[in-house]
Design an enzyme around this catalytic site. Structure first.
Site, PDB file in Angstrom:
ATOM      1  N   ASP A 206       0.852  -1.183   0.000  1.00 15.05           N
ATOM      2  CA  ASP A 206       0.000   0.000   0.000  1.00 15.05           C
ATOM      3  C   ASP A 206       0.887   1.233   0.000  1.00 15.05           C
ATOM      4  OD1 ASP A 206      -2.364   1.711   0.497  1.00 15.05           O
ATOM      5  OD2 ASP A 206      -3.340  -0.156   1.054  1.00 15.05           O
ATOM      6  N   HIS A 253      -3.855   5.990   2.857  1.00 10.68           N
ATOM      7  CA  HIS A 253      -4.545   4.795   2.383  1.00 10.68           C
ATOM      8  C   HIS A 253      -4.050   3.541   3.095  1.00 10.68           C
ATOM      9  CE1 HIS A 253      -5.807   1.765  -0.693  1.00 10.68           C
ATOM     10  NE2 HIS A 253      -6.797   2.616  -0.919  1.00 10.68           N
ATOM     11  N   ILE A 267     -11.449  -0.868  15.868  1.00  9.43           N
ATOM     12  CA  ILE A 267     -11.471  -0.585  14.425  1.00  9.43           C
ATOM     13  C   ILE A 267     -10.937  -1.739  13.596  1.00  9.43           C
ATOM     14  CG2 ILE A 267     -11.240   1.899  14.829  1.00  9.43           C
ATOM     15  CD1 ILE A 267      -8.314   1.654  13.879  1.00  9.43           C
ATOM     16  N   VAL A 269     -10.245  -5.992  12.752  1.00  9.72           N
ATOM     17  CA  VAL A 269     -10.865  -7.311  12.864  1.00  9.72           C
ATOM     18  C   VAL A 269     -10.020  -8.256  13.710  1.00  9.72           C
ATOM     19  CG1 VAL A 269     -11.673  -9.312  11.545  1.00  9.72           C
ATOM     20  CG2 VAL A 269     -12.038  -7.001  10.648  1.00  9.72           C
ATOM     21  N   TYR A 364      -8.053 -12.285 -11.146  1.00 14.43           N
ATOM     22  CA  TYR A 364      -7.398 -13.592 -11.200  1.00 14.43           C
ATOM     23  C   TYR A 364      -8.260 -14.650 -10.501  1.00 14.43           C
ATOM     24  CZ  TYR A 364      -2.974 -11.116 -12.285  1.00 14.43           C
ATOM     25  OH  TYR A 364      -1.989 -10.336 -12.842  1.00 14.43           O
ATOM     26  N   SER A 420     -11.371  -0.818  -1.349  1.00 15.32           N
ATOM     27  CA  SER A 420     -10.132  -0.757  -0.580  1.00 15.32           C
ATOM     28  C   SER A 420     -10.395  -0.937   0.906  1.00 15.32           C
ATOM     29  CB  SER A 420      -9.426   0.591  -0.790  1.00 15.32           C
ATOM     30  OG  SER A 420      -8.725   0.622  -1.999  1.00 15.32           O
TER      31      SER A 420
END
Length: 909
Positions: A206, A253, A267, A269, A364, A420
């Site tokens: 990223d 990002h 925030i 997982v 893919y 994203s």
């Protein structure tokens, strides 16, 4: 021009036109050869490359080769870590063998080229003759153009026009409860069962990550837990944009996507998973391939000493093409990840709402592509739809991707919309899944079946399919709680112990590697202790090691619900101290600010910048070569034997970028942050963006130079206005130059949009100009040289640096270290110091240090430090920075020496 060149040009023209070469052109063997070459070009070469060579004379080619790596040993390995070692070895072996024939041909042709092993490919700029030679090689299967990738930009949250960069920022996390997306995928229920991602490593390719963000610092694998950090193998600044080795993110990002995977405060997982990262997104396919290689075999901060054992379990990729398509190059990188046991997750793309809009590489068949939905479980309009290649289902699953709150640089938090944002929910869910069921580590098929098989069915027939599987939601909405329930149940226990030396003293920082059904690592604390509160049950082979100590091995069995103990003793080795001095070897002889370290980075020493002295401790026995790198630009990196390290003289690198070296004819480094005396800036455009020298947009110097620089910037201009500007030097006497050569540090980026850069020469006061250098293709961080011998006898020569974007709203051109003549040691000395805030003691970045008498100037870096070359004698330095009252510092500068001069600035009221 040779006959072969003429023949090849006709072949290319015919190939482009889709016709055979006329019989009158050649006959006999020559005609047969021409027809064969034409057929090979039509078979192997992308048509757009043929057209580009016919039009421009050459093109950037990417060669792909027949065959594939033999990953059988990797796929048969018992553990993910063993898979990685075998896979990387296989990929490198295949790249070497498959490229051998092409490398020989390119070397024989004198071509500039770059090879890669993560995907066996070669990048080369080739003309028609070289192309004909390459397609004739049986090993060359395809010749393709470079795909264009970008991060999948977040969509500004609906109704929030003020959102910057696609994110709506919040001052702080508003609740410790799980954010809606984290709760929606079922993560809190998995946490309640005791599974939070422990033992699993996630990664992203990223824009980088703010490593010390409050939500991310604890989960950074490079955090040593005591306020110090080890960035080797944990972050790779592949774009060379961060200060030092520490991770950074100048976009946001990457910090946002990482927060969704592993952030704390609700925030992320999988908040107890560890993270590593590479800022590979997305200047070029080259950078992305190198980033993909790093994921398979992370390296130290300098890109050396790759180690597949440090690879992550899952990698998130919130980037791709902005138009549908297929890239055969990156498909090989994904194959490498599969063979290495790394689970690839990709954003589906924000190209919706039409069908057949999937982004590559998400399209893919062997990646988990993720679509985005909102809090009402409605698919987002922007979410790309399938189907994929050969009618395969795409996306594979969907996840929360609207109003997603996560971390942002500057210790901030913000919401963003996009696939994203959806993809890292899935990557984090996979980390949770593997922490609960370690047998899934490295098993893509099992992970895929578990994740897709438990996804919540969501009907949508827009792009064909039914409730169970369709090309809008894929197999459905991710549900990690059900996935964990369906996965093979893990059996766990605890493990702890202490590492001591032969005298019984605790050893801090010892590394323990436990290899069994899974592989786990631990590092001892200040008391020599380590502990796993939860580790999969089973028998482990243990290796314990630390630099300056011997290595020991052993074994331990962890029973289900048991509490195992493994203690170890490692022997402190006999050592030797290596001490010496690092100095300039280019003719000045002054001490250098440098880093001296063992080749593997086990021992590191910083020189005293005023004396060049250093010392470090290494084992008394064994081969321990030392690498030497200076903190000053313009010097070569060295490797020296410890027995020869008492005096290390570091030679200059090409480009004459080191302070204190240059030319008396023309040598401009733009450190004054203003147009040099006698130079002229002309604005030919429709906007107010001519050449500038004070970095008004905080881009930073991207050239190989340092400090100040000149910049012509279309990106900062209005989208509809022409940017066109000249930077013209003062007249100089070229006849006085021993070498009539121009060199300059350069960074030109266009991305194929339409800007141009050129250098022109005038010897008649600007009445006429002749072009001597030109580009409209990306040339990033290069040192350009131009032959000016045609004007070697002229005494009043001027140079013009001309940039135009042709009203296309392109990017920028940066120029530094403009030099004409040789690279001589100049009279004077170095001044270095630190500028700090008088009240807080904090470093002041961007402060200007100026010697008005000599005109020398420097700008402080992020740590407040500066280095200035100026005339010998007593100097008065003017120090200034925005928001501070000006100050002064004095220094007694000696020729060939380094003098210190710190300064404090008082903030303005």
């Amino acid at each position: 021009m040779t006959v072969a060149q003429r023949r090849t040009r006709r072949i290319l023209a015919a190939a482009f036109a889709g016709a055979l070469v006329p019989g009158a052109v050649a006959s006999g063997a020559a005609a047969q050869e021409a027809e064969t070459t034409e057929a090979l070009i039509a078979e192997k070469v992308a048509p757009e490359l043929v057209a580009e060579i016919a039009d421009a004379g050459d093109a950037e080619l990417w060669l792909l080769f027949t065959g594939s790596p033999d990953y059988d040993a990797a796929l048969a390995a018992d553990t993910k870590e063993q898979q990685g070692v075998a896979a990387v070895a296989a990929a490198k072996a295949y790249a070497e063998s498959s490229q051998q024939e092409a490398v020989a041909a390119l070397e024989a042709a004198g071509a500039d080229f770059e090879t890669f092993w993560g995907a066996s490919t070669i990048k080369v700029q080739a003309d028609e003759e070289l192309l004909a030679d390459l397609v004739a090689l049986d090993s060359v299967e395809q010749v393709v153009a470079a795909p264009e990738y970008d991060m999948i930009e977040p969509i500004a949250p609906g109704g929030k026009e003020e959102a910057s960069g696609g994110f709506q920022t919040w001052d702080a996390v508003q609740s410790a409860a799980a954010e809606w997306g984290v709760a929606d995928v079922g993560a809190p229920e998995v946490w309640e069962d005791g599974f939070t991602g422990e033992g699993i490593v996630v990664a992203n390719i990223d824009t980088g990550v703010q490593f010390d963000h409050p939500a991310l610092e604890d989960s950074y694998r490079g955090s040593n837990g005591d306020g110090t950090y080890t960035h080797d193998y944990n972050f790779y600044d592949i774009q060379d944009v961060c200060e030092g080795d520490a991770p950074c993110d100048d976009d946001g990002h990457g910090t946002h996507t990482m927060g969704t995977m592993v952030g704390n405060d609700g925030i992320g997982v999988a908040p107890d998973a560890e993270w590593i990262a590479v800022n590979g997104c997305c200047p070029s396919i080259e950078t992305l391939i190198l980033a993909g290689q790093w994921i398979a075999a992370p390296t130290d901060a300098e890109g050396r000493n790759p180690d597949p054992l440090k690879a992550p379990h899952v990698v998130n990729n919130s980037w791709g093409t902005t138009i549908p398509g297929y890239d055969p190059i990156y498909a090989e990188v994904v194959d490498l990840w599969h063979a290495s046991g790394i689970i690839p997750v990709f954003a589906a793309g924000n190209n919706g709402s039409a069908c057949l809009t999937m982004s590559t590489p998400g399209v893919y068949e062997n990646v988990i592509a993720v679509g985005a939905y909102d809090e009402d479980h409605a698919i987002a309009d922007f979410s790309s739809r399938g189907h994929g290649l050969n009618g395969t289902l795409k996306p594979d699953v969907s996840a929360p991707g609207v109003e997603v709150l996560s971390s942002l640089p500057g210790d901030e938090y913000g919401t963003g919309d996009g696939t994203s944002m959806a993809a890292p929910h899935v990557a984090g869910s996979i980390a949770l899944l593997m922490s609960a069921s370690p047998t899934l580590e490295g098993d893509y098929e099992a992970v895929y079946e578990t994740i897709t098989g438990t996804a919540v069915d969501t009907a949508d027939d827009q792009c064909t399919g039914d409730a169970e599987a369709n090309n809008v939601y894929g197999h459905g909405r991710i549900d990690v709680e059900d996935a964990v329930d369906e996965a093979p149940a893990g059996k766990f226990g605890s493990l702890s112990g202490t590492v001591t030396d032969q005298h019984g003293d605790p050893v801090a920082g010892a590394r323990l590697v436990f290899e069994g059904g899974v592989v786990r690592e631990a590092t001892t604390d200040a008391d020599g202790a380590y502990a796993f509160e939860r580790i999969p049950a089973g028998r482990y082979h243990v290796t314990v090691s630390k630099f300056l100590y011997g290595e020991t091995t052993g074994s331990v069995r962890v029973g289900r619900n048991g509490a195992a103990v493994f203690d170890a003793e490692i022997e402190r080795l006999e050592t030797r101290t290596v001490a010496g001095q690092v100095v300039d070897g280019g003719g000045q002889g002054w001490p250098l600010d440098a880093t001296v370290e063992t080749a593997g980075g086990e021992a590191v020493a910083e020189t005293d910048p005023f004396t060049g002295e250093y010392s470090l401790v290494i084992p008394a026995e064994g081969d321990w070569p030392l690498t030497v790198e200076t903190d000053y630009p313009g010097y070569r990196a060295l490797t020296v034997d410890p027995d020869d390290a008492a005096l290390i003289e570091v030679p200059l690198a090409e480009g004459c970028l080191a302070p204190g070296f240059g030319s008396e004819v023309l040598d401009e480094r733009f450190e004054s942050l203003a147009a040099p005396p006698g130079w002229e800036v002309v604005n030919n455009g429709e906007d107010d963006f001519p050449w500038v020298f004070d970095d008004p947009w905080d881009y930073g110097n991207m050239t190989p130079g340092s400090g100040g620089y000149a910049e012509a910037n279309s990106d900062a201009s209005d989208i509809e206005l022409l940017t066109d500007t000249d930077m013209i030097t003062a007249p100089f006497d070229l006849s006085a130059a021993a070498e009539p050569t121009l060199s300059f540090a350069n960074f030109f980026v266009d991305g194929g949009i339409g800007s141009e850069a050129e250098v022109l020469v005038s010897a008649d006061g600007g009445a006429t100009w002749e072009q001597v250098w030109y580009t409209n293709e990306d040339l990033e961080a290069t040192v350009e040289t131009v032959d000016l011998s045609e004007w070697a006898d002229q005494t009043a020569v001027q140079l013009k640096f001309h940039f135009t974007d042709n009203a296309t709203w392109a990017f920028w051109w940066m120029v530094d270290n403009v030099r004409v003549g040789g690279c001589d040691a100049l009279d004077g000395g170095l001044v270095r110091g630190t500028v700090t805030d008088a009240e807080t003691g904090d470093p002041v970045a961007g402060a200007r240090v100026y010697d008005a008498a000599s005109g020398a100037a420097a700008v402080t870096a992020a740590d407040g430090e500066y280095v200035l070359f100026t005339d010998a004698g007593e100097r008065t330095l003017e120090v200034s920075a925005e928001g501070y009252a000006a100050a002064a510092a004095t220094a007694e500068v000696a020729d060939g020496a380094v003098t210190g001069a710190d300064a404090e600035l008082t903030a303005e009221a």
